[in-house]
Design a protein around this motif. Structure first.
Motif, PDB file in Angstrom:
ATOM      1  N   PHE A  16      30.660 -29.082-102.120  1.00 28.42           N
ATOM      2  CA  PHE A  16      29.769 -28.035-101.534  1.00 28.42           C
ATOM      3  C   PHE A  16      28.277 -28.373-101.861  1.00 28.42           C
ATOM      4  N   LEU A  59      35.940 -28.755-104.884  1.00 29.94           N
ATOM      5  CA  LEU A  59      35.256 -27.894-104.072  1.00 29.94           C
ATOM      6  C   LEU A  59      33.908 -27.628-104.218  1.00 29.94           C
ATOM      7  N   ASN A  66      40.184 -20.776-101.407  1.00 35.77           N
ATOM      8  CA  ASN A  66      41.130 -21.831-102.167  1.00 35.77           C
ATOM      9  C   ASN A  66      41.471 -21.214-103.657  1.00 35.77           C
ATOM     10  N   ILE A  67      40.480 -20.261-104.182  1.00 35.60           N
ATOM     11  CA  ILE A  67      40.836 -19.820-105.526  1.00 35.60           C
ATOM     12  C   ILE A  67      41.837 -18.842-105.246  1.00 35.60           C
ATOM     13  N   MET A  68      41.829 -17.931-104.148  1.00 37.74           N
ATOM     14  CA  MET A  68      42.926 -17.064-104.148  1.00 37.74           C
ATOM     15  C   MET A  68      44.268 -17.604-103.706  1.00 37.74           C
ATOM     16  N   ILE A 116      39.721 -26.739-107.190  1.00 35.07           N
ATOM     17  CA  ILE A 116      38.604 -26.115-107.070  1.00 35.07           C
ATOM     18  C   ILE A 116      37.287 -26.864-107.659  1.00 35.07           C
ATOM     19  N   ILE A 169      31.161 -29.561 -93.407  1.00 37.42           N
ATOM     20  CA  ILE A 169      31.989 -28.396 -93.736  1.00 37.42           C
ATOM     21  C   ILE A 169      33.222 -28.396 -93.228  1.00 37.42           C
ATOM     22  N   PHE A 186      35.225 -30.314 -95.389  1.00 36.56           N
ATOM     23  CA  PHE A 186      35.478 -29.583 -96.435  1.00 36.56           C
ATOM     24  C   PHE A 186      36.349 -28.593 -96.417  1.00 36.56           C
ATOM     25  N   ARG A 210      45.120 -27.255-109.465  1.00 33.39           N
ATOM     26  CA  ARG A 210      44.174 -26.153-109.202  1.00 33.39           C
ATOM     27  C   ARG A 210      43.019 -26.405-109.668  1.00 33.39           C
ATOM     28  N   VAL A 221      35.457 -20.748 -98.059  1.00 31.61           N
ATOM     29  CA  VAL A 221      36.423 -21.775 -98.422  1.00 31.61           C
ATOM     30  C   VAL A 221      36.720 -21.852 -99.636  1.00 31.61           C
ATOM     31  N   ILE A 222      35.823 -21.865-100.742  1.00 30.86           N
ATOM     32  CA  ILE A 222      35.812 -21.993-101.977  1.00 30.86           C
ATOM     33  C   ILE A 222      36.661 -20.725-102.359  1.00 30.86           C
ATOM     34  N   GLY A 266      31.381 -22.471 -96.297  1.00 31.13           N
ATOM     35  CA  GLY A 266      31.671 -23.342 -97.518  1.00 31.13           C
ATOM     36  C   GLY A 266      31.997 -22.465 -98.613  1.00 31.13           C
ATOM     37  N   VAL A 267      31.089 -21.338 -98.977  1.00 31.59           N
ATOM     38  CA  VAL A 267      31.440 -20.551 -99.982  1.00 31.59           C
ATOM     39  C   VAL A 267      32.915 -19.762 -99.777  1.00 31.59           C
TER      40      VAL A 267
END
Lengths: 77, 504
Positions: free
Chosen positions: B284, B280, A49-51, B277, B84, B87, B273, A45-46, A42-43
């Protein structure tokens, strides 16, 4: 690393969501088994997505994929 | 929990929500000369923070704190894995978001189905997509309404009737979506999202603390319910079940119009964006909290007759003070209403833009908007009636919603990446694919032992590709669309130019 590579990273993470818990972690009956693994996914994936969306910050409507080259009657079909 | 406390909480929520909805009124949605884009898309000028909270509240329904907690209770950590994978699927927004946004601005699309109809050059594609969305999403909204009915009835010990609960949720959803269209939906969603995450996190932390803390909770699980920490675990999440649940949900951000329509709305890609973000991070946290909720219920009450009772039992227990219990109850109510109002608004825009405007050719924007506003309460009343009737068919369609809508995905991906895709291919994949899903759910059939969730996508892909190859595409429409989206194949001249610049 380019956005394209980060996208591939997401696909690999998704694949690992099936393979790792059902394979490698099938016998680990503790918090550091599948629970921790899916938390880490999960972390990541975040982060991915930021990148992937880094370029969104600098793009405005003129740089975006939309290019208003065509005449308004293009909408008529 | 006293009935006075419950009603007080609901009335405070109603007053604050209505206040926010009225404050959200603006020129784009309530001024003179409002058009479809203004009312349903906020004139494509939504900012990132509000969009993120609204996307979160729309996506996460009452399912999370009730259904996911119940799934965790019954099936263990596999429920977490299922969420997940969903997600991770939201990453599709990072890929398709800018493309939706660009073609939406360029061609003035109001709905995702309108986009498909225009891209494939056939109104029937737009009509079929809109009707399929209604077929699956109205029952889904009805089940959410029924959930509120059960919640209020359960929490009040029957003092508040099921029908009263359903009426409360229906009225709230109509008001929140009608007052200022997408602006009132987004602003009330934002408020509700903040409430959902704060209330659920606080109470989950409190419950975990009262059970001895995280270490104690997981130690108890490891000794008394060891299977709950692995998959397939207690048996609910066999690999095929997991696959059948996760495949349709992975594509949720593309297949469900109430969220894919959001990709037309941000003021800029920077806002998009922030939306992605922000969602997300919210998602989570909310997922982890809901799963911890289910695990806590398993430790505290291991012998419940039904897993769906996990949340109500925990809320009514000594682990949660009554005031906090009622706060979580409002959080769950908010989660349901914020999903229902978005679905209603999106479906009314689709019925007016893609069905009415394609039948009454030449209908002006003002007429379409008027029809959309009339359709909105009609959809709400339909959902209300379905919730009241509690028909088994409605329950089946609701369960089938995520699987049924995934049949739209090949046509969406093909619109951006496959110039050979045709209207007939899109139409057949959506109509026949949708009917196959309904037939599989109604009959309970599992061809080759695999559930409908696994079959839906390959069937739709096969139909889309085969029928497209057998019919003639519209290359000019595909070129314009893909060029705008930035997915058109490079011509020889442009590829030569990029090779030259790369070699410099």
């Amino acid at each position: 690393m380019s956005a394209r590579r980060w996208i591939w990273g997401v696909w690999i993470l998704v694949l690992s969501c099936y393979v790792v818990p059902y394979g490698l972690l099938g016998q680990v009956q503790a918090w550091y088994g599948s629970f921790l693994f899916w938390c880490v996914v999960g972390v990541l994936v975040i982060v991915a997505n930021i990148m992937i969306t880094r370029s969104f910050q600098t793009l405005d409507s003129s740089d975006a994929p939309s290019r208003n080259h065509e005449s308004p009657d293009d909408r008529e079909t | 929990m006293t009935i006075g406390l419950i009603w007080s909480a609901v009335i405070i929520y109603l007053i604050v929500g209505l206040g926010v909805a009225f404050l959200s009124r603006g020129k784009t949605t309530n001024g003179a000369g409002v058009d479809m884009s203004g009312y349903f898309l906020g004139n494509r000028q939504m900012n990132g923070f509000v969009s993120a909270l609204s996307y979160s509240a729309t996506t996460y329904s009452a399912f999370m704190m009730v259904g996911l907690a119940g799934l965790t209770y019954a099936g263990g950590v596999g429920a977490f894995g299922f969420e997940i994978v969903y997600f991770a699927g939201v990453s599709l927004v990072a890929i398709f978001g800018p493309k939706f946004w660009a073609v939406g601005k360029r061609f003035g699309y109001v709905t995702p189905s309108e986009m498909l109809g225009h891209r494939y050059g056939d109104r029937k594609v737009a009509v079929a997509t809109a009707i399929a969305s209604c077929l699956f999403l109205i029952p889904y909204a009805a089940v959410q309404l029924a959930g509120v009915g059960y919640l209020l009835a359960g929490m009040s010990g029957g003092a508040i009737s099921f029908t009263t609960g359903v009426v409360v949720a229906t009225v709230l959803a109509i008001l929140f979506s009608y007052i200022a269209g997408i602006r009132s939906v987004m602003w009330t969603d934002s408020l509700q999202a903040l409430f959902m995450i704060v209330a659920s996190t606080l109470v989950a932390l409190l419950v975990v603390h009262s059970l001895g803390g995280f270490a104690e909770l997981f130690d108890t699980l490891a000794t008394e319910h060891p299977a709950s920490l692995t998959v397939p675990g207690p048996g609910l999440f066999s690999f095929t079940t997991f696959l059948g649940l996760t495949i349709p949900w992975f594509f949720f951000s593309l297949s469900n119009p109430q969220v894919s329509q959001r990709l037309f709305m941000p003021a800029s890609l920077k806002s998009m964006r922030q939306m992605l973000i922000g969602f997300l991070i919210f998602g989570f946290l909310y997922t982890v909290v809901s799963v911890l909720w289910g695990f806590s219920a398993l430790v505290a009450f291991p012998d419940l007759a039904q897993s769906d009772l996990a949340t109500p039992t925990l809320l009514a227990s000594e682990h949660v003070p009554p005031v906090l219990g009622v706060i979580v109850m409002v959080g769950i109510l908010a989660a349901a209403v914020s999903t229902i109002d978005s679905i209603m608004l999106t479906l009314s825009s689709m019925l007016s833009r893609d069905v009415y405007a394609n039948i009454a050719t030449g209908a002006s924007e003002a007429t379409q908007l008027k029809v959309g506003k009339w359709v909105l309460p009609v959809i709400a009343i339909l959902a209300f009636l379905f919730a009241e009737l509690q028909l088994s068919l409605i329950a089946v369609l609701s369960v089938a919603a995520s699987t049924g809508l995934v049949v739209v995905v090949p046509a969406i991906i093909g619109a951006f990446y496959w110039k050979r895709g045709t209207a007939a291919g899109a139409l057949v994949s959506i109509v026949i694919g949708g009917l196959v899903v309904i037939a599989l759910y109604l009959s309970g059939a599992k061809p080759l032992g695999l559930p409908a969730g696994i079959w839906a996508l390959p069937v739709a892909v096969a139909l889309f590709v085969i029928v497209s190859l057998l019919t003639r595409p519209n290359p000019e429409l595909a070129r314009k669309f893909m060029k705008t989206a930035g997915t058109a194949p490079a011509t020889q001249a442009t590829s030569r130019r990029s090779e030259e610049s790369a070699s410099r």
